[in-house]
Design a protein around this motif. Structure first.
Motif, PDB file in Angstrom:
ATOM      1  N   GLY A 101      15.432  13.205  18.816  1.00 48.98           N
ATOM      2  CA  GLY A 101      15.511  13.089  20.275  1.00 48.98           C
ATOM      3  C   GLY A 101      16.621  13.995  20.762  1.00 48.98           C
ATOM      4  O   GLY A 101      17.773  13.882  20.311  1.00 48.98           O
ATOM      5  N   CYS A 107      19.632   8.804  32.257  1.00 46.01           N
ATOM      6  CA  CYS A 107      18.386   8.081  31.971  1.00 46.01           C
ATOM      7  C   CYS A 107      17.991   7.188  33.143  1.00 46.01           C
ATOM      8  O   CYS A 107      16.816   7.140  33.536  1.00 46.01           O
ATOM      9  CB  CYS A 107      18.547   7.243  30.708  1.00 46.01           C
ATOM     10  N   THR A 113      10.377   8.933  23.590  1.00 52.29           N
ATOM     11  CA  THR A 113      11.326   9.338  24.628  1.00 52.29           C
ATOM     12  C   THR A 113      12.104   8.144  25.165  1.00 52.29           C
ATOM     13  O   THR A 113      12.551   8.152  26.302  1.00 52.29           O
ATOM     14  CB  THR A 113      10.582  10.028  25.790  1.00 52.29           C
ATOM     15  N   THR A 154      17.840   8.416  23.083  1.00 52.60           N
ATOM     16  CA  THR A 154      18.896   8.588  24.079  1.00 52.60           C
ATOM     17  C   THR A 154      19.946   7.493  23.899  1.00 52.60           C
ATOM     18  O   THR A 154      19.814   6.629  23.032  1.00 52.60           O
ATOM     19  CB  THR A 154      18.327   8.500  25.508  1.00 52.60           C
ATOM     20  N   GLY A 180      16.033   5.837  28.171  1.00 55.26           N
ATOM     21  CA  GLY A 180      15.109   6.883  27.784  1.00 55.26           C
ATOM     22  C   GLY A 180      14.747   7.772  28.958  1.00 55.26           C
ATOM     23  O   GLY A 180      15.231   7.599  30.078  1.00 55.26           O
ATOM     24  N   THR A 181      13.863   8.739  28.698  1.00 59.09           N
ATOM     25  CA  THR A 181      13.420   9.673  29.731  1.00 59.09           C
ATOM     26  C   THR A 181      12.027   9.248  30.207  1.00 59.09           C
ATOM     27  O   THR A 181      11.908   8.412  31.091  1.00 59.09           O
ATOM     28  CB  THR A 181      13.454  11.110  29.200  1.00 59.09           C
ATOM     29  N   THR A 233       7.508   4.934  19.278  1.00 59.89           N
ATOM     30  CA  THR A 233       7.161   4.499  20.630  1.00 59.89           C
ATOM     31  C   THR A 233       6.423   3.171  20.600  1.00 59.89           C
ATOM     32  O   THR A 233       6.684   2.286  21.425  1.00 59.89           O
ATOM     33  CB  THR A 233       6.320   5.575  21.336  1.00 59.89           C
ATOM     34  N   GLY A 282       8.489  13.962  27.595  1.00 55.01           N
ATOM     35  CA  GLY A 282       9.868  14.406  27.716  1.00 55.01           C
ATOM     36  C   GLY A 282       9.967  15.915  27.574  1.00 55.01           C
ATOM     37  O   GLY A 282       8.974  16.635  27.694  1.00 55.01           O
ATOM     38  N   ASP A 334      12.513  19.098  25.399  1.00 56.79           N
ATOM     39  CA  ASP A 334      13.671  19.524  24.618  1.00 56.79           C
ATOM     40  C   ASP A 334      14.385  20.696  25.272  1.00 56.79           C
ATOM     41  O   ASP A 334      15.573  20.901  25.048  1.00 56.79           O
ATOM     42  CB  ASP A 334      13.231  19.897  23.207  1.00 56.79           C
ATOM     43  N   ASN A 370       8.451  21.102  24.193  1.00 55.59           N
ATOM     44  CA  ASN A 370       8.471  19.683  23.816  1.00 55.59           C
ATOM     45  C   ASN A 370       7.714  19.529  22.504  1.00 55.59           C
ATOM     46  O   ASN A 370       7.160  20.493  21.964  1.00 55.59           O
ATOM     47  CB  ASN A 370       7.853  18.823  24.920  1.00 55.59           C
ATOM     48  N   ALA A 385      13.056  14.458  32.173  1.00 53.13           N
ATOM     49  CA  ALA A 385      14.172  14.971  31.366  1.00 53.13           C
ATOM     50  C   ALA A 385      15.446  14.998  32.196  1.00 53.13           C
ATOM     51  O   ALA A 385      15.390  15.078  33.428  1.00 53.13           O
ATOM     52  CB  ALA A 385      13.859  16.378  30.868  1.00 53.13           C
TER      53      ALA A 385
END
Length: 341
Positions: free
Chosen positions: A50, A127, A150, A155, A159-160, A192, A226, A228, A238, A260
């Motif tokens: 992540g 977040c 995500t 995080t 999360g995102t 997830t 999400g 990167d 991503n 994000a």
């Protein structure tokens, strides 16, 4: 340094511990990350993963190393090794730049500790900002599809993309979440699915190749992913498979949102072609390794193409949901990557 506890990071008695995300969901193992070599290995093996979490774990380790008396020259070498561990995720570079600034202070030990803790607090706020900005884009009885992981595992906060889904569920807006398994390392199927189960959010797990049939049947209301790295023009790197979903969503007229932190936008990167895409080991595709052991299903000498990420063009994205608000396609087309006030 004070003790810290997030979903997947701990600082206890001045020791950094990480939750092994390769062992989830069957096992919840907390692993030591006391040296640069240990943390780099954890990052490369995706025990730590992540984009936000990678950057935070690196920052915490550097601060702890400074507190333990590591000289500045050695701290610099540690920072360089951490920076090289995952080249695609911009959060790592951003966090290390902040830690480098702290290293320039006269009392660099205190400055690095303060900076690392500030980054943790900021990530939690980022977040929450993303979740609140995205909430307005979720309609009642939504059936949302998401890719990779995500959430809080990736995080320090909620999360995102999964943070948006979590807050939407709490607001009574979620009917169903479709979870891509996310080949080849199954971050969706392992992580997830586990997070959604822990949050009692209704979900169904699907193979990546099943998304098209669901969309064709009208079973998906929006896709949330999400990022990167977001290039200056809005192109998004991503987890591999994201681009496929964006193409499918465009064809079926389904909104495709990228959630994000604003720090993921890299104005120095002109477009997706300039994003370095990490190539990973053949063994991730020719078989599988986990808490259960290892299985090889392809020929030993099979040649493999295994990019960790792909790039989704800005033209396929319905909105970039940031902690500062939502950036629209019209704003990106005008060359203004800032949300409306």
């Amino acid at each position: 340094m004070k003790n810290i506890q997030t979903t997947s990071l701990r600082v206890a008695n001045n020791q950094l511990l990480i939750l092994d995300q390769q062992a989830l969901p069957q096992q919840q193992n907390w692993l030591n990350a006391q040296s640069t070599e240990q943390l780099v290995d954890h990052i490369l093996q995706l025990r730590v993963r992540g984009a936000p979490l990678i950057g935070l774990s690196a920052s915490l380790l550097l601060a702890l190393q400074a507190e333990q008396g590591m000289p500045l020259a050695q701290l610099g070498a540690s920072m360089q090794a951490l920076s090289a561990s995952r080249p695609t995720a911009v959060n790592l570079m951003n966090n290390l730049a902040r830690m480098h600034q702290a290293m320039q202070q006269t009392d660099f030990v205190s400055a690095m500790s303060i900076q690392a803790l500030r980054l943790i607090d900021e990530d939690k706020q980022l977040c929450e900002g993303i979740a609140q900005a995205g909430l307005a884009r979720v309609t009642p009885n939504s059936r949302l599809l998401t890719h990779c992981n995500t959430g809080g595992l990736a995080t320090a906060g909620v999360g995102t993309a999964l943070g948006v889904i979590r807050r939407a569920h709490e607001a009574g807006l979620i009917k169903q979440v479709w979870v891509d398994e996310t080949r080849p390392l199954l971050q969706g199927g392992r992580l997830t699915a586990w997070e959604l189960g822990e949050l009692t959010i209704p979900y169904q797990l699907i193979c990546d190749s099943m998304a098209a049939s669901l969309m064709a049947k009208g079973e998906v209301d929006a896709v949330w992913v999400g990022a990167d790295r977001i290039a200056a023009n809005g192109d998004v790197a991503n987890k591999i498979g994201t681009y496929s979903l964006a193409v499918l969503a465009k064809f079926h007229g389904i909104p495709f949102y990228v959630a994000a932190p604003s720090t993921t936008h890299d104005p120095a990167c002109p477009n997706g072609d300039a994003i370095v895409i990490e190539q990973r080991a053949d063994q991730e595709v020719t078989g599988v390794t986990g808490s259960f052991g290892a299985v090889q299903w392809a020929p030993i000498d099979a040649k493999v193409y295994n990019p960790a990420f792909d790039v989704t063009p800005a033209s396929l994205i319905s909105g970039w949901v940031l902690d500062t608000g939502v950036v629209t396609p019209a704003q990106v087309a005008a060359g203004f990557f800032q949300p409306s006030k």
